[in-house]
Enzyme design. Structure first.
Site, mmCIF file in Angstrom:
data_model
loop_
_atom_site.group_PDB
_atom_site.id
_atom_site.type_symbol
_atom_site.label_atom_id
_atom_site.label_comp_id
_atom_site.label_asym_id
_atom_site.label_seq_id
_atom_site.Cartn_x
_atom_site.Cartn_y
_atom_site.Cartn_z
ATOM 1 C CD GLU A 15 2.408 10.634 6.063
ATOM 2 O OE1 GLU A 15 3.111 11.537 6.556
ATOM 3 O OE2 GLU A 15 2.893 9.613 5.567
ATOM 4 C CB CYS A 63 2.754 7.855 10.271
ATOM 5 S SG CYS A 63 1.285 8.433 9.415
ATOM 6 C CB CYS A 66 -1.734 5.704 11.725
ATOM 7 S SG CYS A 66 -0.504 5.501 10.425
ATOM 8 C CG HIS A 70 3.344 3.388 13.518
ATOM 9 N ND1 HIS A 70 3.726 2.178 12.968
ATOM 10 C CD2 HIS A 70 2.711 4.067 12.529
ATOM 11 C CE1 HIS A 70 3.340 2.146 11.696
ATOM 12 N NE2 HIS A 70 2.720 3.262 11.417
ATOM 13 N NE ARG A 481 -3.201 5.428 5.933
ATOM 14 C CZ ARG A 481 -3.570 6.258 6.909
ATOM 15 N NH1 ARG A 481 -3.672 5.815 8.158
ATOM 16 N NH2 ARG A 481 -3.862 7.518 6.665
ATOM 17 C CB SER A 504 1.200 1.711 3.114
ATOM 18 O OG SER A 504 -0.029 2.365 3.404
ATOM 19 C CB CYS A 548 0.012 5.543 5.560
ATOM 20 S SG CYS A 548 0.840 6.526 6.827
ATOM 21 C CB CYS A 551 3.406 3.875 7.590
ATOM 22 S SG CYS A 551 2.492 4.969 8.677
#
Length: 572
Positions: A15, A63, A66, A70, A481, A504, A548, A551
């Protein structure tokens, strides 16, 4: 040429937008690595001046994967700031939605994003379907979708792509690479599960929507609790969740788990996936409330890979700096005081190798300057690795009985030693183990909710916002993640600052002021690449973190100033 620079941009099957550059010596061994994001996010800027109760709805737009993580973080950061404790029913409902997110995220990551780094689809076309069916029983007593008739169907479906002159969704990969270790029959097993996962991910997405109203971007969380009270009081809706949970858990236990046992046995001596933990400082938060003050995953910090000591998490020790990131203020700032003022310095010209081994003029990162939109988070000045490897290792070290049980079983089934967990292979396996932890124990929260609803039907707490007061608060928890935190300041009834420190960002961190690497970069050092034009080894390592990048990046220019221009050839 004694040293060469290899550029992989974009990293696909993730992503967001991620670029990896490595410098290799004459033996194709990586001596230096650079991880950078080339596009930005800007959500923190968008919520400034807004009602804090709206923050979660904006934050979930960070995102498309996920979203719930968030969303929940945005809601709970404001609850923390305002001193709100949601009713237990609301907290447990959030866990049920989180169950769905993790199960969905981890199975899709392995099969649709990362599994093809381990399984060679072209090799599967030469498999003997009966031998493949027999092979599946070595890793599971009741293997999933691996009967000879099913495997014959799968093989024929992929062969139709080949007869058309291409591999369809499996085209443009490094099939035949020397670091692939599965036999044709093992590749066919994974391929069958890849196709089955396309169906399972629909089921688990529906599971999220039962209490979230839709997926992605669910709508049922609110500051103070949840709004899905009618669904919680409907036995049919509870039964629907239970049925879909069990169907997904069955796939995890009969497909995902045995496939990772099979991978562990096949790749247990492959040097490109072993002894490459990256950053060995590990960091995780408490996650998955399953009863009053009871969590499936417990938080903690491990330093230098020493599992004999687990430290408690202290959020005051977190900073983000921007020495090598495209922002003006390089200082290590706590997230409450974070700044995102852009300072884009661009790329530089250099000759590199293209996909055919020819030298070409290209733009590369400025290794002596700034090279990413991702900041460098640090815990007490140290880079950290977050994610399932960290969560599982920390909980194993703390003696979490549920985690110890599944880890010990996996080590026994796979024949791997405990130290193998600290590697790319281990990172991929622990993501599966985290999914299995949820599959085996996630219904503890469901049962707690059902029992609590018998005597208590509260789903939202009352509260007031005093516009004359200043507030600050945070969310500290995990996403699929890894460790995720959101930090907010509220004044005059509106948000004055917001910062998200996401998994990330921790893992894809560029170098800091002391030139210390983040985990993506660190895990690549010392890697020997078999073919510089087909750097599968690099992609496999990076995919193991499940990047990701949307993010992880931070900024946009609200005045419309062009900060950079990027062109991607989709045919490469």
């Amino acid at each position: 040429m004694s040293e060469q620079r290899i550029v992989i941009d974009p990293i696909t099957r993730i992503e967001g937008h991620l670029r990896i550059e490595v410098v290799v010596d004459e033996n194709n061994v990586v001596k230096e690595a650079y991880s950078g994001s080339t596009l930005w996010r800007g959500i923190e800027q968008v919520v400034k001046g807004r009602d804090p109760r709206d923050a979660g709805f904006f934050m979930q737009r960070i995102c498309g994967v996920c979203t719930f993580s968030h969303y929940r973080a945005g809601i709970m950061a404001v609850e923390n700031a305002l001193g709100i404790t949601p009713p237990l029913n609301a907290q447990l409902t959030r866990t049920l939605m989180n169950n769905a997110l993790y199960m969905h995220d981890h199975v899709v990551h392995f099969y649709q994003l990362h599994g093809l780094d381990w399984a060679d689809v072209v090799s599967a076309l030469s498999a003997d379907v009966r031998k493949a069916s027999d092979e599946a029983f070595k890793y599971c007593d009741t293997p999933y979708a691996t009967g000879a008739d099913k495997l014959k169907e799968v093989k024929e479906r992929v062969e139709t792509f080949v007869k058309k002159g291409n591999l369809g969704p499996f085209a443009n990969a490094y099939w035949g690479h020397p670091t692939y270790k599965f036999t044709p029959e093992q590749n066919l097993i994974v391929l069958s599960h890849y196709l089955e996962c396309l169906r399972i991910q629909r089921t688990v997405a529906q599971m999220m929507a039962i209490f979230g109203s839709k997926n992605p971007h669910p709508q049922s969380l609110t500051v103070g609790g949840v709004t899905c009270v009618m669904d919680l009081l409907d036995p049919a809706r509870l039964g629907e969740y239970l049925t879909k949970f069990q169907e997904t858990a069955d796939f995890i236990n009969r497909a995902y788990y045995p496939d990772l046992v099979m991978a562990a046995k096949a790749y247990g001596s492959e040097p490109s996936v072993l002894k490459d933990v990256g950053v060995s400082n590990l960091f995780a938060y408490d996650e998955f409330l399953v009863g009053r003050n009871e969590y499936l995953i417990q938080g903690g910090v491990i330093l230098n890979g020493d599992i004999s000591k687990v430290y408690e998490v202290d959020g005051d020790k977190i900073t983000e700096e921007a020495t090598r990131a495209w922002y003006k203020n390089p200082a290590p700032l706590h997230p409450y005081d974070g700044q995102t003022e852009p300072n884009y310095t661009g790329l530089k010209d250099m000759k590199t190798l293209d996909g055919h081994g020819k030298e070409v003029d290209t733009k590369v990162f400025d290794e002596k300057g700034k090279y990413s939109w991702i900041k460098a988070p640090r815990y007490e000045g140290k880079p950290m690795q977050v994610g399932p490897l960290a969560s599982i290792a920390i909980n194993y070290a703390k003696g979490n009985e549920r985690v110890v049980k599944i880890v010990d079983k996996f080590l026994k089934d796979s024949g791997l030693p405990l130290e193998a967990v600290f590697s790319t292979l281990g990172r991929t396996a622990t993501r599966m183990l985290e999914a299995k932890l949820v599959a085996d124990h996630g219904l503890t929260a469901f049962n707690s909710l059902v029992e609590n609803l018998k005597t208590d039907q509260e789903t939202c707490a009352k509260y007031v916002i005093d516009n004359g007061k200043e507030y600050k608060g945070n969310f500290q928890g995990n996403a699929p993640r890894g460790a995720l935190s959101h930090w907010c300041r509220i004044k005059d009834g509106v948000i004055t600052n917001w910062q998200a420190v996401v998994p990330s960002t921790w893992n894809a961190s560029p170098k800091d002021a002391a030139n210390v690497r983040g985990s993506y970069e660190e895990c690549l050092i010392g890697l020997k690449i078999a073919d510089l034009t087909k750097p599968l080894e690099i992609i496999r390592k990076i995919h193991s973190y499940d990047p990701c990048i949307a993010c992880a990046v931070h900024v946009m220019d609200a005045r419309g100033t062009q900060l950079g221009e990027y062109k991607i050839n989709p045919n490469l």
